[in-house]
Motif scaffolding. Structure first.
Motif, PDB file in Angstrom:
ATOM      1  N   LEU A  59     -43.973  11.548 -19.624  1.00 25.94           N
ATOM      2  CA  LEU A  59     -44.670  12.370 -18.639  1.00 25.94           C
ATOM      3  C   LEU A  59     -46.105  11.877 -18.440  1.00 25.94           C
ATOM      4  CD1 LEU A  59     -43.424  15.966 -19.551  1.00 25.94           C
ATOM      5  CD2 LEU A  59     -42.902  14.655 -17.500  1.00 25.94           C
ATOM      6  N   LYS A  60     -46.762  11.505 -19.539  1.00 23.56           N
ATOM      7  CA  LYS A  60     -48.130  11.004 -19.426  1.00 23.56           C
ATOM      8  C   LYS A  60     -48.155   9.703 -18.629  1.00 23.56           C
ATOM      9  CE  LYS A  60     -52.137   9.741 -22.196  1.00 23.56           C
ATOM     10  NZ  LYS A  60     -52.365   8.372 -21.848  1.00 23.56           N
ATOM     11  N   GLU A  61     -47.188   8.817 -18.918  1.00 26.29           N
ATOM     12  CA  GLU A  61     -47.110   7.555 -18.174  1.00 26.29           C
ATOM     13  C   GLU A  61     -46.836   7.815 -16.697  1.00 26.29           C
ATOM     14  OE1 GLU A  61     -44.147   5.164 -20.083  1.00 26.29           O
ATOM     15  OE2 GLU A  61     -45.426   4.734 -21.816  1.00 26.29           O
ATOM     16  N   ALA A  62     -45.974   8.782 -16.416  1.00 24.25           N
ATOM     17  CA  ALA A  62     -45.663   9.110 -15.016  1.00 24.25           C
ATOM     18  C   ALA A  62     -46.903   9.658 -14.317  1.00 24.25           C
ATOM     19  CB  ALA A  62     -44.522  10.116 -14.954  1.00 24.25           C
ATOM     20  N   ARG A  63     -47.647  10.537 -15.015  1.00 23.18           N
ATOM     21  CA  ARG A  63     -48.884  11.069 -14.404  1.00 23.18           C
ATOM     22  C   ARG A  63     -49.891   9.953 -14.167  1.00 23.18           C
ATOM     23  NH1 ARG A  63     -47.738  15.802 -17.647  1.00 23.18           N
ATOM     24  NH2 ARG A  63     -48.787  14.902 -19.436  1.00 23.18           N
ATOM     25  N   ASP A  64     -50.030   9.061 -15.173  1.00 20.75           N
ATOM     26  CA  ASP A  64     -50.961   7.942 -15.012  1.00 20.75           C
ATOM     27  C   ASP A  64     -50.531   7.037 -13.857  1.00 20.75           C
ATOM     28  OD1 ASP A  64     -52.362   8.926 -17.145  1.00 20.75           O
ATOM     29  OD2 ASP A  64     -51.587   7.472 -18.600  1.00 20.75           O
ATOM     30  N   MET A  65     -49.200   6.776 -13.766  1.00 20.65           N
ATOM     31  CA  MET A  65     -48.693   5.928 -12.692  1.00 20.65           C
ATOM     32  C   MET A  65     -48.935   6.592 -11.333  1.00 20.65           C
ATOM     33  SD  MET A  65     -44.857   4.343 -12.211  1.00 20.65           S
ATOM     34  CE  MET A  65     -44.847   3.750 -13.887  1.00 20.65           C
ATOM     35  N   LYS A  66     -48.732   7.914 -11.264  1.00 25.07           N
ATOM     36  CA  LYS A  66     -48.959   8.646 -10.022  1.00 25.07           C
ATOM     37  C   LYS A  66     -50.433   8.541  -9.617  1.00 25.07           C
ATOM     38  CE  LYS A  66     -49.571  13.353  -8.738  1.00 25.07           C
ATOM     39  NZ  LYS A  66     -49.506  14.709  -9.228  1.00 25.07           N
ATOM     40  N   ALA A  67     -51.333   8.770 -10.586  1.00 28.98           N
ATOM     41  CA  ALA A  67     -52.757   8.684 -10.294  1.00 28.98           C
ATOM     42  C   ALA A  67     -53.140   7.278  -9.841  1.00 28.98           C
ATOM     43  CB  ALA A  67     -53.570   9.091 -11.532  1.00 28.98           C
ATOM     44  N   LYS A  68     -52.554   6.260 -10.499  1.00 26.33           N
ATOM     45  CA  LYS A  68     -52.851   4.875 -10.126  1.00 26.33           C
ATOM     46  C   LYS A  68     -52.334   4.570  -8.724  1.00 26.33           C
ATOM     47  CE  LYS A  68     -52.291   0.128 -11.771  1.00 26.33           C
ATOM     48  NZ  LYS A  68     -51.982  -0.450 -10.508  1.00 26.33           N
ATOM     49  N   MET A  69     -51.113   5.064  -8.424  1.00 27.45           N
ATOM     50  CA  MET A  69     -50.558   4.821  -7.093  1.00 27.45           C
ATOM     51  C   MET A  69     -51.415   5.501  -6.023  1.00 27.45           C
ATOM     52  SD  MET A  69     -46.485   5.189  -7.884  1.00 27.45           S
ATOM     53  CE  MET A  69     -45.944   4.917  -6.210  1.00 27.45           C
ATOM     54  N   ILE A  70     -51.865   6.731  -6.305  1.00 25.51           N
ATOM     55  CA  ILE A  70     -52.721   7.435  -5.344  1.00 25.51           C
ATOM     56  C   ILE A  70     -54.029   6.686  -5.164  1.00 25.51           C
ATOM     57  CG2 ILE A  70     -54.090   9.540  -5.036  1.00 25.51           C
ATOM     58  CD1 ILE A  70     -51.738  11.088  -6.270  1.00 25.51           C
ATOM     59  N   GLU A  71     -54.609   6.242  -6.282  1.00 26.04           N
ATOM     60  CA  GLU A  71     -55.872   5.501  -6.212  1.00 26.04           C
ATOM     61  C   GLU A  71     -55.683   4.188  -5.450  1.00 26.04           C
ATOM     62  OE1 GLU A  71     -59.837   4.947  -6.584  1.00 26.04           O
ATOM     63  OE2 GLU A  71     -58.727   6.725  -7.181  1.00 26.04           O
ATOM     64  N   ASP A  72     -54.574   3.495  -5.728  1.00 23.84           N
ATOM     65  CA  ASP A  72     -54.295   2.247  -5.010  1.00 23.84           C
ATOM     66  C   ASP A  72     -54.121   2.501  -3.516  1.00 23.84           C
ATOM     67  OD1 ASP A  72     -54.439   0.868  -7.369  1.00 23.84           O
ATOM     68  OD2 ASP A  72     -52.262   0.617  -7.605  1.00 23.84           O
ATOM     69  N   ALA A  73     -53.401   3.586  -3.184  1.00 25.80           N
ATOM     70  CA  ALA A  73     -53.192   3.918  -1.771  1.00 25.80           C
ATOM     71  C   ALA A  73     -54.525   4.251  -1.097  1.00 25.80           C
ATOM     72  CB  ALA A  73     -52.224   5.081  -1.644  1.00 25.80           C
ATOM     73  N   LYS A  74     -55.384   4.986  -1.811  1.00 30.13           N
ATOM     74  CA  LYS A  74     -56.711   5.306  -1.252  1.00 30.13           C
ATOM     75  C   LYS A  74     -57.523   4.032  -1.031  1.00 30.13           C
ATOM     76  CE  LYS A  74     -57.417   9.947  -3.103  1.00 30.13           C
ATOM     77  NZ  LYS A  74     -58.205  10.757  -4.056  1.00 30.13           N
ATOM     78  N   ASN A  75     -57.492   3.157  -2.050  1.00 29.50           N
ATOM     79  CA  ASN A  75     -58.253   1.910  -1.930  1.00 29.50           C
ATOM     80  C   ASN A  75     -57.712   1.051  -0.786  1.00 29.50           C
ATOM     81  OD1 ASN A  75     -59.872   2.639  -4.066  1.00 29.50           O
ATOM     82  ND2 ASN A  75     -58.711   1.472  -5.574  1.00 29.50           N
ATOM     83  N   GLU A  76     -56.384   0.991  -0.681  1.00 29.42           N
ATOM     84  CA  GLU A  76     -55.774   0.201   0.389  1.00 29.42           C
ATOM     85  C   GLU A  76     -56.120   0.790   1.757  1.00 29.42           C
ATOM     86  OE1 GLU A  76     -51.302  -0.982   1.796  1.00 29.42           O
ATOM     87  OE2 GLU A  76     -51.692  -0.833  -0.356  1.00 29.42           O
ATOM     88  N   ALA A  77     -56.059   2.122   1.861  1.00 30.80           N
ATOM     89  CA  ALA A  77     -56.399   2.776   3.124  1.00 30.80           C
ATOM     90  C   ALA A  77     -57.869   2.554   3.466  1.00 30.80           C
ATOM     91  CB  ALA A  77     -56.098   4.274   3.037  1.00 30.80           C
ATOM     92  N   GLN A  78     -58.734   2.623   2.445  1.00 29.42           N
ATOM     93  CA  GLN A  78     -60.163   2.395   2.675  1.00 29.42           C
ATOM     94  C   GLN A  78     -60.399   0.947   3.119  1.00 29.42           C
ATOM     95  OE1 GLN A  78     -62.575   4.739   2.534  1.00 29.42           O
ATOM     96  NE2 GLN A  78     -63.983   3.218   3.309  1.00 29.42           N
TER      97      GLN A  78
END
Length: 166
Positions: A82-101
């Motif tokens: 669950l911790k890895e999934a949360r970390d992966m989710k946060a990383k994916m969101i951050e990557d998507a934000k960075n890519e969108a920016q």
């Protein structure tokens, strides 16, 4: 009781005693040993059953301990996943934000470059029109014979009146 003493016969008594001894020996040989052996077998069977029950109890305790340990490991693994999934989710969101920016920055830069290019093109067009107008005016001024300043001023004013900027 007196009658028993009167009827007492020592020969009969010895015969009965010998028969009793023979009977005891036969009983000991053929009956007591099998009875004692079966009692010993039964006692051994009960001991074995008690030992098996004790072993089963110990095995059940070991299995319970193993189950508890496996359950604890499964809980830890679940928490880790669950911790890895949360970390992966946060990383994916951050990557998507960075890519969108980055994409937005690229679009803004592209739009600014396009605006700058259009601005330069408009300025170049304006300069071109001004140059053409200047050349046209100069050409008309040169063609005329200019004898006085009044004629020159009149000609320039009429040319400016005729010229229209697009």
């Amino acid at each position: 009781m007196d009658q028993l003493l009167n009827d007492f016969s020592p020969g009969l008594f010895f015969m009965q005693a010998i028969i009793l001894l023979i009977l005891i020996v036969l009983m000991r040989k053929f009956a007591w040993k099998p009875i004692l052996n079966s009692l010993q077998d039964r006692e051994d069977g009960i001991k074995n059953a008690l030992q098996s029950a004790e072993n089963a109890k110990l095995e059940m305790q070991n299995l319970q301990a193993d189950n508890d340990r496996l359950l604890q490991e499964a809980r830890l693994e679940r928490e880790t996943m669950l911790k890895e999934a949360r970390d992966m989710k946060a990383k994916m969101i951050e990557d998507a934000k960075n890519e969108a920016q980055a994409e937005a920055n690229k679009l803004v830069a592209s739009a600014q470059a396009s605006i700058e290019a259009e601005k330069k093109a408009a300025i170049a067009e304006l300069k071109s029109q001004v140059a053409h107008l200047s050349i046209d005016i100069a050409e008309k001024v040169v063609r005329e014979e200019l004898s006085s300043k009044d004629k020159q001023m009149k000609l320039v004013e009429s040319m400016l009146g005729e010229a229209t900027l697009n």
